[in-house]
Scaffold this motif. Structure first.
Motif, PDB file in Angstrom:
ATOM      1  N   ARG A   1       0.794  -1.252   0.176  1.00 50.48           N
ATOM      2  CA  ARG A   1       0.031  -0.015   0.136  1.00 50.48           C
ATOM      3  C   ARG A   1       0.777   1.309   0.056  1.00 50.48           C
ATOM      4  O   ARG A   1       1.883   1.514   0.482  1.00 50.48           O
ATOM      5  CB  ARG A   1      -1.042   0.067   1.311  1.00 50.48           C
TER       6      ARG A   1
ATOM      7  N   ASN B   1       0.181   5.091   1.522  1.00 51.14           N
ATOM      8  CA  ASN B   1      -0.696   5.869   2.247  1.00 51.14           C
ATOM      9  C   ASN B   1      -0.611   7.380   1.876  1.00 51.14           C
ATOM     10  O   ASN B   1       0.248   8.102   1.813  1.00 51.14           O
ATOM     11  CB  ASN B   1      -0.294   5.908   3.958  1.00 51.14           C
TER      12      ASN B   1
ATOM     13  N   GLY C   1      -2.421  11.089   6.137  1.00 50.63           N
ATOM     14  CA  GLY C   1      -3.094  10.686   7.436  1.00 50.63           C
ATOM     15  C   GLY C   1      -1.961   9.857   7.955  1.00 50.63           C
ATOM     16  O   GLY C   1      -2.211   8.475   8.201  1.00 50.63           O
ATOM     17  N   GLU C   2      -0.638  10.265   8.144  1.00 51.73           N
ATOM     18  CA  GLU C   2       0.296   9.659   8.661  1.00 51.73           C
ATOM     19  C   GLU C   2       0.329   9.620  10.124  1.00 51.73           C
ATOM     20  O   GLU C   2       0.317  10.844  10.700  1.00 51.73           O
ATOM     21  CB  GLU C   2       1.631   9.767   7.955  1.00 51.73           C
ATOM     22  N   HIS C   3       0.548   8.310  10.667  1.00 49.69           N
ATOM     23  CA  HIS C   3       0.716   8.225  12.313  1.00 49.69           C
ATOM     24  C   HIS C   3      -0.489   8.740  13.002  1.00 49.69           C
ATOM     25  O   HIS C   3      -0.468   9.274  13.835  1.00 49.69           O
ATOM     26  CB  HIS C   3       1.986   8.903  12.937  1.00 49.69           C
TER      27      HIS C   3
ATOM     28  N   ASP D   1      -3.393   6.393  12.453  1.00 51.02           N
ATOM     29  CA  ASP D   1      -4.487   5.443  12.748  1.00 51.02           C
ATOM     30  C   ASP D   1      -4.266   4.856  14.095  1.00 51.02           C
ATOM     31  O   ASP D   1      -5.354   4.468  14.787  1.00 51.02           O
ATOM     32  CB  ASP D   1      -4.099   4.313  11.784  1.00 51.02           C
ATOM     33  N   TYR D   2      -3.265   4.809  14.933  1.00 49.98           N
ATOM     34  CA  TYR D   2      -3.174   4.278  16.329  1.00 49.98           C
ATOM     35  C   TYR D   2      -3.747   5.560  17.365  1.00 49.98           C
ATOM     36  O   TYR D   2      -3.680   5.541  18.505  1.00 49.98           O
ATOM     37  CB  TYR D   2      -1.903   3.868  16.928  1.00 49.98           C
TER      38      TYR D   2
ATOM     39  N   THR E   1       2.033  -1.863  15.489  1.00 45.19           N
ATOM     40  CA  THR E   1       1.560  -0.707  14.548  1.00 45.19           C
ATOM     41  C   THR E   1       0.077  -0.797  14.799  1.00 45.19           C
ATOM     42  O   THR E   1      -0.646  -1.584  15.482  1.00 45.19           O
ATOM     43  CB  THR E   1       1.616  -1.528  13.115  1.00 45.19           C
ATOM     44  N   GLY E   2      -0.560   0.228  14.017  1.00 43.18           N
ATOM     45  CA  GLY E   2      -1.888   0.817  14.068  1.00 43.18           C
ATOM     46  C   GLY E   2      -2.556  -0.480  13.011  1.00 43.18           C
ATOM     47  O   GLY E   2      -2.161  -1.440  12.491  1.00 43.18           O
ATOM     48  N   GLY E   3      -3.901   0.075  12.503  1.00 47.17           N
ATOM     49  CA  GLY E   3      -4.429  -1.220  11.755  1.00 47.17           C
ATOM     50  C   GLY E   3      -4.408  -0.582  10.107  1.00 47.17           C
ATOM     51  O   GLY E   3      -5.074  -1.305   9.485  1.00 47.17           O
ATOM     52  N   MET E   4      -4.088   0.377   9.838  1.00 44.84           N
ATOM     53  CA  MET E   4      -4.296   0.944   8.639  1.00 44.84           C
ATOM     54  C   MET E   4      -3.806  -0.045   7.407  1.00 44.84           C
ATOM     55  O   MET E   4      -4.475  -0.389   6.529  1.00 44.84           O
ATOM     56  CB  MET E   4      -3.386   2.326   8.183  1.00 44.84           C
ATOM     57  N   ASP E   5      -2.572  -0.878   7.499  1.00 45.31           N
ATOM     58  CA  ASP E   5      -2.037  -1.518   6.653  1.00 45.31           C
ATOM     59  C   ASP E   5      -2.834  -2.810   6.288  1.00 45.31           C
ATOM     60  O   ASP E   5      -3.098  -3.043   5.029  1.00 45.31           O
ATOM     61  CB  ASP E   5      -0.508  -1.859   6.922  1.00 45.31           C
TER      62      ASP E   5
ATOM     63  N   TYR F   1       9.164   3.556  16.503  1.00 46.27           N
ATOM     64  CA  TYR F   1       7.687   3.544  16.083  1.00 46.27           C
ATOM     65  C   TYR F   1       6.831   3.636  17.558  1.00 46.27           C
ATOM     66  O   TYR F   1       5.902   4.313  17.908  1.00 46.27           O
ATOM     67  CB  TYR F   1       7.207   2.606  15.210  1.00 46.27           C
TER      68      TYR F   1
ATOM     69  N   GLY G   1       4.305   6.002   5.613  1.00 44.75           N
ATOM     70  CA  GLY G   1       4.490   5.088   6.383  1.00 44.75           C
ATOM     71  C   GLY G   1       5.152   5.444   7.513  1.00 44.75           C
ATOM     72  O   GLY G   1       5.023   6.544   7.895  1.00 44.75           O
ATOM     73  N   GLY G   2       5.592   4.328   8.182  1.00 46.07           N
ATOM     74  CA  GLY G   2       6.173   4.710   9.615  1.00 46.07           C
ATOM     75  C   GLY G   2       7.483   5.694   9.855  1.00 46.07           C
ATOM     76  O   GLY G   2       7.502   6.495  10.745  1.00 46.07           O
TER      77      GLY G   2
HETATM   78  C1  GLA Z   1       2.971   1.805   9.672  1.00 48.60           C
HETATM   79  C2  GLA Z   1       2.014   1.129  10.759  1.00 48.60           C
HETATM   80  C3  GLA Z   1       0.775   1.838  10.227  1.00 48.60           C
HETATM   81  C4  GLA Z   1       0.713   3.280  10.593  1.00 48.60           C
HETATM   82  C5  GLA Z   1       1.820   3.772   9.631  1.00 48.60           C
HETATM   83  C6  GLA Z   1       2.063   5.235   9.980  1.00 48.60           C
HETATM   84  O1  GLA Z   1       2.804   1.614   8.375  1.00 48.60           O
HETATM   85  O2  GLA Z   1       1.868   0.003  10.323  1.00 48.60           O
HETATM   86  O3  GLA Z   1      -0.176   1.234  11.183  1.00 48.60           O
HETATM   87  O4  GLA Z   1       0.689   3.778  11.641  1.00 48.60           O
HETATM   88  O5  GLA Z   1       3.291   3.224   9.888  1.00 48.60           O
HETATM   89  O6  GLA Z   1       0.873   6.075   9.590  1.00 48.60           O
END
Ligand code: GLA
Length: 404
Positions: free
Chosen positions: A40, A42, A45-47, A49-50, A185-189, A241, A354-355
């Motif tokens: 993916r 993004n 909308g970075e950082h 999702d959590y 990590t959050g759930g976006m990916d 992270y 991303g991260g």
């Molecule tokens: C990584 C994590 C995602 C998100 C991004 C930053 O990709 O897996 O959950 O937090 O970093 O947006």
């Protein structure tokens, strides 16, 4: 400029054939099928999702292919075209903290699906992928997503049939990544790997998991997105992270809210920053500024997207990058150089994705400008003595599915 590397996505049939042939070489049998899930990008909308925020990712046409055959003895055996050796474990021994290595992304999904009630009794899997590894393009979520739909089908679980079920599969993948692979990590990916639809970006609301498919037709607006894989890989990414995530959670606790999203929604931004300062936590101000600013930028970007005015969205991407660099401090010299060179070559906007701490950036460009932007980035990297970057074209693609 010559010598520019464009990483093409494999056609599905080619990916399926590679994975099936690899499976037969590794396990001396034919797989039950081949499943694939995308990496993916993004868009913005970075950082967030959590932090309960909205983000706007899209699936790449680049996919991870998993040829799989179920077993009945509780054993998981994985091989990959990209990694030497075999990863093997007994599912009965898979629990948080008991296993390590790349196979945890696959075995972790089996563990999470078993917890949810699916009858996973082991499997053999062979993995091949054109999602560059460690490039910040979610190769791990692509692996999880492909294994999830594979196990869903071979166990007759049936969650992959609709979006509600796919949301459950994504949740299992997040559990696998957090608890078995050990990445907070959050759930976006995982959401985009499982729920994306071709031609659309996925407007994901992390507070309740709601997702909206927003048509994302760049070509119709005379635009394109170039992905720049800086090839910079940073070993400390996981610790950093987790530290950013912990800072946000601490700030939310101090502010008495469940997540920073609540502050964004009430608009009490200045009051929140003043509260943190008064509590002696001035260090939490820049990360919170990033998160709140990024939530607002995501909403503004989405508005422009819906109005067909993406050519005006460049400054939002630029502002996102500066905030990630200066407030959230997750950029690195290669990402900064990629963004600056892309803008210098006329990109409408650019930012790391991303991260962070390495990985990829994106540039929003006018159609026909991609080559010039790639040339400029490659020249800047050569001038700075960085390893040559690689480039991908981002065309919004579909989520995980069976391909053979
Ligand atoms: C990584 C994590 C995602 C998100 C991004 C930053 O990709 O897996 O959950 O937090 O970093 O947006």
């Amino acid at each position: 400029m010559t010598g520019i590397t464009w990483l093409a996505a494999w056609p599905a049939e080619a990916g399926a054939e590679r994975a099936a042939a690899g499976f037969e070489r590794a396990f001396y049998a034919a797989p039950t099928g081949v499943w694939a899930a995308p990496g993916r990008v993004n868009i913005i909308g970075e950082h967030v999702d959590y932090n309960g925020g909205r983000c706007l990712p899209m699936a790449l046409p680049h996919r991870t292919y998993v040829a799989l055959r179920p077993r009945m003895d509780g054993i998981v055996r994985c091989e990959s075209a990209q990694i030497d050796g075999r990863w093997q474990a007994s599912l009965h021994g898979v629990a948080p903290g008991t296993v390590s290595g790349w196979g945890t992304y696959a075995a972790g999904v089996a563990w999470a699906l078993r917890l949810a009630g699916a009858h996973v009794r082991g499997f053999d899997a062979y993995i091949d992928s054109c999602v560059p590894f460690g490039a910040g393009l979610s190769s791990s979520a692509a692996l999880e997503g492909a294994v999830a739909v594979a196990l869903d089908e071979v166990t007759g679980w049936g969650w992959a049939d609709d979006d509600a079920g796919r949301t459950q599969l994504a949740a299992a993948c997040v559990r696998a990544e957090n608890q078995i692979a050990g990445a907070p990590t959050g759930g976006m990916d995982q959401a985009v790997a499982l729920r994306a639809q071709a031609g659309c970006a996925l407007l994901l609301d992390s507070r309740d998991g709601a997702a909206e498919q927003v048509p994302f037709d760049l070509a119709a607006q005379g635009l394109a997105i170039v992905v720049i894989d800086t090839r910079a890989r940073h070993a400390n990414a996981d610790g950093q992270y987790g530290a950013r995530r912990a800072a946000c959670e601490q700030a939310a606790r101090l502010l008495g809210v469940a997540s920073l999203r609540e502050i964004a929604d009430t608009g009490e931004r200045e009051a929140a920053l003043a509260t943190l300062t008064a509590a002696g936590r001035r260090d939490l101000v820049p990360p919170v500024q990033h998160v709140l600013g990024e939530m607002a930028r995501t909403d503004a970007f989405t508005r422009l997207l819906r109005q067909g005015r993406l050519d005006a969205a460049g400054p939002l991407l630029r502002a996102s990058h500066l905030s990630l660099r200066d407030n959230y401090r997750v950029s690195c010299p290669e990402l900064d150089a990629a963004v600056e060179a892309a803008l210098g070559a006329g990109a409408l906007g650019a930012r790391m994705i991303g991260g962070g701490f390495g990985g990829s950036a994106i540039a929003l460009v006018r159609a026909g400008q991609a080559g010039a932007v790639a040339d400029a980035v490659a020249a800047a990297f050569a001038g700075a003595g960085f390893d040559p970057p690689a480039f991908l074209e981002a065309l919004p693609s579909s989520g995980a599915s069976r391909v053979a």
